[in-house]
Design an enzyme around this catalytic site. Sequence first.
Site, mmCIF file in Angstrom:
data_model
loop_
_atom_site.group_PDB
_atom_site.id
_atom_site.type_symbol
_atom_site.label_atom_id
_atom_site.label_comp_id
_atom_site.label_asym_id
_atom_site.label_seq_id
_atom_site.Cartn_x
_atom_site.Cartn_y
_atom_site.Cartn_z
ATOM 1 N N CYS A 159 52.741 44.063 32.381
ATOM 2 C CA CYS A 159 52.942 42.612 32.313
ATOM 3 C C CYS A 159 53.896 42.167 31.197
ATOM 4 C CB CYS A 159 51.604 41.902 32.170
ATOM 5 S SG CYS A 159 50.491 42.683 31.009
ATOM 6 N N HIS A 254 52.623 36.138 27.593
ATOM 7 C CA HIS A 254 53.102 37.189 26.685
ATOM 8 C C HIS A 254 54.495 36.804 26.181
ATOM 9 C CE1 HIS A 254 49.718 39.534 27.679
ATOM 10 N NE2 HIS A 254 50.257 40.490 28.424
HETATM 11 P P1 NAP Z 1 39.129 42.943 34.695
HETATM 12 O O1 NAP Z 1 39.070 41.499 34.422
HETATM 13 O O2 NAP Z 1 38.362 43.868 33.821
HETATM 14 O O3 NAP Z 1 38.651 43.178 36.237
HETATM 15 C C1 NAP Z 1 38.420 44.472 36.744
HETATM 16 C C2 NAP Z 1 38.076 44.440 38.218
HETATM 17 O O4 NAP Z 1 37.849 45.805 38.649
HETATM 18 C C3 NAP Z 1 36.804 43.676 38.564
HETATM 19 O O5 NAP Z 1 36.922 43.092 39.847
HETATM 20 C C4 NAP Z 1 35.743 44.769 38.593
HETATM 21 O O6 NAP Z 1 34.642 44.491 39.442
HETATM 22 C C5 NAP Z 1 36.544 45.904 39.210
HETATM 23 N N1 NAP Z 1 35.934 47.207 38.870
HETATM 24 C C6 NAP Z 1 35.464 47.610 37.671
HETATM 25 N N2 NAP Z 1 34.937 48.871 37.785
HETATM 26 C C7 NAP Z 1 35.114 49.230 39.079
HETATM 27 C C8 NAP Z 1 34.748 50.389 39.827
HETATM 28 N N3 NAP Z 1 34.138 51.421 39.267
HETATM 29 N N4 NAP Z 1 35.050 50.421 41.143
HETATM 30 C C9 NAP Z 1 35.674 49.384 41.745
HETATM 31 N N5 NAP Z 1 36.017 48.232 41.088
HETATM 32 C C10 NAP Z 1 35.751 48.173 39.772
HETATM 33 O O7 NAP Z 1 40.629 43.499 34.676
HETATM 34 P P2 NAP Z 1 42.007 42.689 34.962
HETATM 35 O O8 NAP Z 1 42.580 42.136 33.715
HETATM 36 O O9 NAP Z 1 41.800 41.811 36.121
HETATM 37 O O10 NAP Z 1 43.001 43.896 35.320
HETATM 38 C C11 NAP Z 1 42.942 44.582 36.550
HETATM 39 C C12 NAP Z 1 44.090 45.589 36.575
HETATM 40 O O11 NAP Z 1 45.339 44.891 36.497
HETATM 41 C C13 NAP Z 1 44.077 46.567 35.391
HETATM 42 O O12 NAP Z 1 44.553 47.814 35.823
HETATM 43 C C14 NAP Z 1 45.061 45.952 34.419
HETATM 44 O O13 NAP Z 1 45.654 46.911 33.575
HETATM 45 C C15 NAP Z 1 46.090 45.377 35.377
HETATM 46 N N6 NAP Z 1 46.867 44.260 34.833
HETATM 47 C C16 NAP Z 1 46.256 43.248 34.149
HETATM 48 C C17 NAP Z 1 47.038 42.191 33.678
HETATM 49 C C18 NAP Z 1 46.457 41.037 32.895
HETATM 50 O O14 NAP Z 1 47.260 40.241 32.366
HETATM 51 N N7 NAP Z 1 45.132 40.897 32.817
HETATM 52 C C19 NAP Z 1 48.409 42.172 33.928
HETATM 53 C C20 NAP Z 1 48.983 43.202 34.650
HETATM 54 C C21 NAP Z 1 48.205 44.240 35.095
HETATM 55 P P3 NAP Z 1 33.186 43.983 38.864
HETATM 56 O O15 NAP Z 1 33.366 42.536 38.554
HETATM 57 O O16 NAP Z 1 32.303 44.220 40.015
HETATM 58 O O17 NAP Z 1 32.898 44.810 37.664
#
Ligand code: NAP
Length: 363
Positions: A159, A254
């Site tokens: 990002c 960011h």
């Molecule tokens: P997050 O808020 O921690 O959400 C994680 C998601 O994954 C939730 O839906 C969670 O479900 C699910 N999950 C967790 N453990 C799992 C498992 N064992 N099996 C299947 N699903 C599972 O993370 P996020 O910020 O949305 O980021 C998600 C991805 O996008 C990451 O790889 C991150 O690096 C990437 N990313 C994030 C951003 C950002 O700005 N936040 C930007 C670019 C890329 P539950 O609710 O059921 O736990």
Amino acid sequence: MEKIKIGVLGATGVVGQNYLRLLERHPWFEIADIAASPRSAGKTYEEAAGPKWQMPILIPDSIKDVIVRDVQDMDSIPDDLSFVFSAITMPTKDQIKEVEFNYAKKGIPVISNNSAHRWTPDVPMIVGEINYTHTDLIPIQQKNRGFDKGGFIVVKPNCSLQSYLTAIYALEVAGYKIDKLIITTLQAVSGAGYPGVASLDVVDNIVPYIGGEEEKTELEPHKILGKVGEKGIVNDDSIQISSTCTRVPVTDGHTACVNMKFKDKVPSKEEIIKIWNEFKSLPQELDLPFAPKQPIIYLENIDRPQPRKDRDNDKGMAVSVGRLRKDNVFDYKFVALSHNTVRGAAGGSILTAELLKAKNLIK
Ligand code: NAP
């Protein structure tokens, strides 16, 4: 036009919530499947995600009562899904790779926000305005991997590099080749997901380390700026990049402070600003629903861009740039900003999906 049915894996997380918010009135895509971890599976979306809902709108009525599916339950995937967005976190990258491969094997294209497949050579890592030709890799990937039912994987890069890389690319395509970049990022807390960084670590503070982020900032541009080869992307290593990535007490947006040195020809300040403001690419030519009208907006005010004031420019899809000035060591320095969970995550991937649809790569 009848809408295409799509799924969101990781729909309960920060990025997943942004997909639900941004896709609510999308003209082409309709959410028909919501999946998350086994902790959420079997609950309604409101029960699973309500307590951690971060969006500035209420949970859409069309989604509230949908039962969340377990991402890994491959038998419960609806038959009529055209593709899925993936925003899952798992304990290891190999687990994420396997889940995403399983969807592709089943014939379901995956557009992923995860870093797991970013360095898989035959998986394109796309920024819509920069390397839209990398979708040419999809047939090669399908052949290599035996994805014979129409599935494939494409990913979105890290990002923080969305903030500055389009501005750099615009200068390169205008004929001004870049030699060196020094980048210092000031990254929002939403970049760490939910609950993410503990408040006691970040309120009234700056954390000068984000695991893995400097490597991604320095390496991913080489793949994005590369060319499609016979077996995968051939990286372009012509720009040397050094970065420092920090976490700051900002919710979304960011910022990147960039020092740049050109290889030979050095444009004037006026030329650079003109190149940025006039830059357009395929998403704008195709008038895709999520394409910002002006992908790079140069802000003349001396104290801009600022996250709170500028992250939502063109619905969070434009990159805001400012403070272009001479650098005493390199040639120029500037400050760039993009919305990390929109342009840098869900919105950027929606734009990629629109490009894939426009190119008939998803049905
Ligand atoms: P997050 O808020 O921690 O959400 C994680 C998601 O994954 C939730 O839906 C969670 O479900 C699910 N999950 C967790 N453990 C799992 C498992 N064992 N099996 C299947 N699903 C599972 O993370 P996020 O910020 O949305 O980021 C998600 C991805 O996008 C990451 O790889 C991150 O690096 C990437 N990313 C994030 C951003 C950002 O700005 N936040 C930007 C670019 C890329 P539950 O609710 O059921 O736990």
